[in-house]
Write an enzyme that holds these catalytic residues in place. Sequence first.
Site, PDB file in Angstrom:
ATOM      1  N   GLU A   1      -9.819  -1.302   5.291  1.00 41.01           N
ATOM      2  CA  GLU A   1     -10.370  -1.366   6.533  1.00 41.01           C
ATOM      3  C   GLU A   1     -11.687  -2.127   6.631  1.00 41.01           C
ATOM      4  O   GLU A   1     -12.106  -2.794   5.949  1.00 41.01           O
ATOM      5  CB  GLU A   1     -10.812   0.324   6.474  1.00 41.01           C
ATOM      6  CG  GLU A   1      -9.740   1.259   6.368  1.00 41.01           C
ATOM      7  CD  GLU A   1      -8.923   1.319   7.750  1.00 41.01           C
ATOM      8  OE1 GLU A   1      -8.107   2.214   7.779  1.00 41.01           O
ATOM      9  OE2 GLU A   1      -8.799   0.643   8.509  1.00 41.01           O
TER      10      GLU A   1
ATOM     11  N   HIS B   1      -7.428  -4.188  10.175  1.00 45.42           N
ATOM     12  CA  HIS B   1      -7.154  -4.110   8.618  1.00 45.42           C
ATOM     13  C   HIS B   1      -5.689  -4.757   8.490  1.00 45.42           C
ATOM     14  O   HIS B   1      -5.096  -5.092   9.201  1.00 45.42           O
ATOM     15  CB  HIS B   1      -7.355  -2.495   8.505  1.00 45.42           C
ATOM     16  CG  HIS B   1      -5.783  -1.904   8.785  1.00 45.42           C
ATOM     17  ND1 HIS B   1      -5.944  -0.554   9.455  1.00 45.42           N
ATOM     18  CD2 HIS B   1      -4.675  -1.976   8.568  1.00 45.42           C
ATOM     19  CE1 HIS B   1      -4.788   0.044   9.620  1.00 45.42           C
ATOM     20  NE2 HIS B   1      -3.961  -1.248   8.851  1.00 45.42           N
TER      21      HIS B   1
ATOM     22  N   ASP C   1       0.934  -1.132  -0.025  1.00 42.46           N
ATOM     23  CA  ASP C   1      -0.031  -0.198   0.017  1.00 42.46           C
ATOM     24  C   ASP C   1       0.901   1.253   0.059  1.00 42.46           C
ATOM     25  O   ASP C   1       2.077   1.075  -0.120  1.00 42.46           O
ATOM     26  CB  ASP C   1      -0.748   0.217   1.197  1.00 42.46           C
ATOM     27  CG  ASP C   1      -0.439  -0.564   2.710  1.00 42.46           C
ATOM     28  OD1 ASP C   1      -1.023  -0.925   3.451  1.00 42.46           O
ATOM     29  OD2 ASP C   1       1.057  -0.496   2.547  1.00 42.46           O
TER      30      ASP C   1
ATOM     31  N   ASN D   1      -7.707  -2.357  14.126  1.00 41.18           N
ATOM     32  CA  ASN D   1      -9.075  -2.466  14.011  1.00 41.18           C
ATOM     33  C   ASN D   1      -9.204  -3.753  13.087  1.00 41.18           C
ATOM     34  O   ASN D   1     -10.214  -3.964  12.289  1.00 41.18           O
ATOM     35  CB  ASN D   1      -9.628  -1.327  13.285  1.00 41.18           C
ATOM     36  CG  ASN D   1      -8.916  -0.891  12.140  1.00 41.18           C
ATOM     37  OD1 ASN D   1      -7.965  -1.640  11.458  1.00 41.18           O
ATOM     38  ND2 ASN D   1      -9.493   0.135  11.114  1.00 41.18           N
TER      39      ASN D   1
HETATM   40  C1  GLP Z   1      -0.432   0.162   8.712  1.00 42.32           C
HETATM   41  C2  GLP Z   1      -0.261  -0.433   7.185  1.00 42.32           C
HETATM   42  C3  GLP Z   1      -0.319  -1.993   7.429  1.00 42.32           C
HETATM   43  C4  GLP Z   1      -0.012  -2.319   8.808  1.00 42.32           C
HETATM   44  C5  GLP Z   1      -0.995  -1.893   9.859  1.00 42.32           C
HETATM   45  C6  GLP Z   1      -0.040  -1.889  11.288  1.00 42.32           C
HETATM   46  O1  GLP Z   1      -1.437   1.294   8.281  1.00 42.32           O
HETATM   47  N1  GLP Z   1      -1.180   0.022   6.173  1.00 42.32           N
HETATM   48  O2  GLP Z   1       0.326  -2.672   6.445  1.00 42.32           O
HETATM   49  O3  GLP Z   1       0.023  -3.714   9.130  1.00 42.32           O
HETATM   50  O4  GLP Z   1      -1.044  -0.544   9.538  1.00 42.32           O
HETATM   51  O5  GLP Z   1       0.962  -1.440  11.496  1.00 42.32           O
HETATM   52  P1  GLP Z   1       1.881  -1.245  12.665  1.00 42.32           P
HETATM   53  O6  GLP Z   1       2.943  -2.816  12.082  1.00 42.32           O
HETATM   54  O7  GLP Z   1       2.540  -0.264  12.679  1.00 42.32           O
HETATM   55  O8  GLP Z   1       1.134  -1.838  14.058  1.00 42.32           O
END
Ligand code: GLP
Length: 242
Positions: A140, A135, A64, A133
């Site tokens: 989302e 995702h 992404d 959440n």
């Molecule tokens: C981000 C990314 C995801 C990631 C998630 C968790 O927004 N788009 O790919 O897995 O949120 O982030 P973190 O690993 O910092 O908790």
Amino acid sequence: MLNISVFANAAAASRFVASLVVNCVTNDPYAVLGVATGSTPSGVYRALTAHRRHFRHVTAFALDEYVGLPSGHPESFASVVDRDVTRALELSPDRVHVPNGLATDPENEASRYEELIRRCGGVDLQLLGMGRNGHIAFNEPGSAHDSRTRVVTLAEQTRLDNSRFFASLDEVPRFALTQGIGTILEARQLIVMAFGDAKAKAVAEAVCGPVSESSPASAVRRHSDVLLVLDLAAASLVESPE
Ligand code: GLP
């Protein structure tokens, strides 16, 4: 069938995931790797630096990218992937792909990216984190489990969670380009990682709840080769089967 591995802490879990990635790229030097961003996979990428000689011919696709961050912004996923993956593991930059968050036509960019993954033969091993959440990538809650790469509106919870990487919440983009859940599920193997108490609820919903659009992470249970790698904190609400 969801395989789950639980480790005492994120460091041990990250070393284990790194060993799986090393197996993948030593078995196939031309492997196509799906790379996640966020804090979760950072320990894996650090552990892989000792094995960077195996990544010269590897192709990587980011999951992404934010829409609208200035080129070179340190928190753009293009910058994060360049820093933590391309440079750290010495991949060939022309084999590393990130959606273009500055494309004049983001929806057209989404279609281009989806097609590029297909043209490269799809992803062999996809690394994934999980939002608080539930995702995955930037899909989302409410995202269709057959969704494709597209432009999405970020949930306020996600913007808040990611604001820790920005000077202020206002700086966090409201839109992003993300591989769809359907796109992600086409990878031949998934490794989903979640560490820390903050992910425990999302993990429990993904593992123990119904496979539903309210939990994007639950979609991975539709995949035939998926490994969920947790630390004790993230696994704390998962009821062990009777
Ligand atoms: C981000 C990314 C995801 C990631 C998630 C968790 O927004 N788009 O790919 O897995 O949120 O982030 P973190 O690993 O910092 O908790």
